[in-house]
Design an enzyme around this catalytic site. Structure first.
Site, mmCIF file in Angstrom:
data_model
loop_
_atom_site.group_PDB
_atom_site.id
_atom_site.type_symbol
_atom_site.label_atom_id
_atom_site.label_comp_id
_atom_site.label_asym_id
_atom_site.label_seq_id
_atom_site.Cartn_x
_atom_site.Cartn_y
_atom_site.Cartn_z
ATOM 1 N N ASN A 39 5.232 47.197 48.691
ATOM 2 C CA ASN A 39 5.619 46.713 47.362
ATOM 3 C C ASN A 39 5.991 45.240 47.327
ATOM 4 O O ASN A 39 6.091 44.653 46.260
ATOM 5 C CB ASN A 39 6.822 47.516 46.848
ATOM 6 N N THR A 44 -1.886 39.612 49.019
ATOM 7 C CA THR A 44 -3.086 38.819 48.728
ATOM 8 C C THR A 44 -2.947 37.400 49.284
ATOM 9 O O THR A 44 -3.907 36.836 49.807
ATOM 10 C CB THR A 44 -3.340 38.811 47.208
ATOM 11 N N ARG A 53 -8.121 30.240 57.260
ATOM 12 C CA ARG A 53 -8.122 30.120 58.722
ATOM 13 C C ARG A 53 -9.544 30.292 59.265
ATOM 14 O O ARG A 53 -10.022 29.487 60.061
ATOM 15 C CB ARG A 53 -7.187 31.208 59.269
ATOM 16 N N PHE A 94 -7.800 44.222 34.050
ATOM 17 C CA PHE A 94 -6.925 45.201 34.659
ATOM 18 C C PHE A 94 -7.163 46.558 34.036
ATOM 19 O O PHE A 94 -7.390 46.674 32.835
ATOM 20 C CB PHE A 94 -5.478 44.757 34.426
ATOM 21 N N TRP A 96 -5.303 48.920 33.118
ATOM 22 C CA TRP A 96 -4.486 49.355 31.974
ATOM 23 C C TRP A 96 -4.768 48.525 30.728
ATOM 24 O O TRP A 96 -4.321 48.861 29.651
ATOM 25 C CB TRP A 96 -2.991 49.353 32.305
#
Ligand code: ATP
Ligand code: MG
Length: 199
Positions: A39, A44, A53, A94, A96
């Site tokens: 959480n 990301t 890298r 998204f 939702w």
């Protein structure tokens, strides 16, 4: 030498012996499956850090952004012109926002085609499957498809999976799993996500 210095030296010698032993034991060379879950903030961010890298050594990298592809993203702005970076984004907002299962499933399946192509390409050194955990959770993608693609990927290829509630099969396959623990997040205090910091 003072007592403290002597103790320090002895403890450093022990530490060095332990580290040397671990280094000597690490003889296998292959790509990894890395899972950034939990959480807390940073899943990301850490994936993009690894992208930078790898690009820094001239490796080819693929990034697939599930769900948040249409969101602004500073790392993408900065790195998208790198000829060694291939970015695929899910062509929907998204879940939702869209609230349309059929359309989301379709968009997910389309971007998965890009992911599958990257996961089959031995020239691609690193593949990031950002927020893919939600695709499995919502049932837009099935776990067998993802598991097979991960299992059959080229030996030298590393894959980073990000998102909360990582599927237990993916966790079981992974070499490195980090569960980012939320101690506090500014958002809970009503502070807005900041450009260039949070996205
Ligand atoms: P980041 O992209 O900052 O590394 P993340 O990938 O760990 O975050 P996500 O859930 O994908 O976590 O975050 C998407 C957005 O929500 C980002 O702007 C991030 O800063 C913010 N965020 C991350 N963790 C939390 C949290 N615990 N509470 C509220 N917002 C969060
Ligand atoms: Mg994230």
């Amino acid at each position: 030498m003072s007592d403290r210095d002597t103790r320090h030296k002895a403890s450093m010698q022990k530490l060095k012996a332990r580290v040397d032993e671990k280094v000597a034991n690490a003889t296998e060379q292959r790509g990894l499956i890395i899972v950034n879950t939990g959480n807390g903030k940073g899943k990301t961010t850490a994936a993009w850090g690894t992208v930078t890298r790898a690009l820094g050594y001239g490796y080819r990298v693929g990034v697939v952004q599930f769900i948040k592809g249409l969101w602004e993203c500073g790392e993408r702005n900065r790195l998208e012109d790198d000829p060694n970076l291939d970015i695929a984004i899910m062509a929907t907002g998204f879940t939702w926002d869209t609230q349309n299962r059929a359309a989301d499933t379709q968009a997910c399946k389309e971007v998965w085609e890009d992911a599958a192509r990257m996961l089959a390409d031995p020239e691609v050194y690193l593949v990031v499957l950002d927020e893919i955990t939600y695709m499995l959770k919502f049932g837009y993608l099935d776990i067998d498809t993802v598991r097979e693609a991960l299992k059959n990927r080229p030996r030298e290829q590393t894959v980073i999976v990000t998102g909360r509630n990582a599927h237990r099969d993916i966790v079981a396959m992974a070499d490195t799993v980090t569960d980012m623990q939320e101690v506090r997040h500014a958002f809970s205090d009503g502070i807005q996500a900041r450009r260039g910091i949070d996205f």
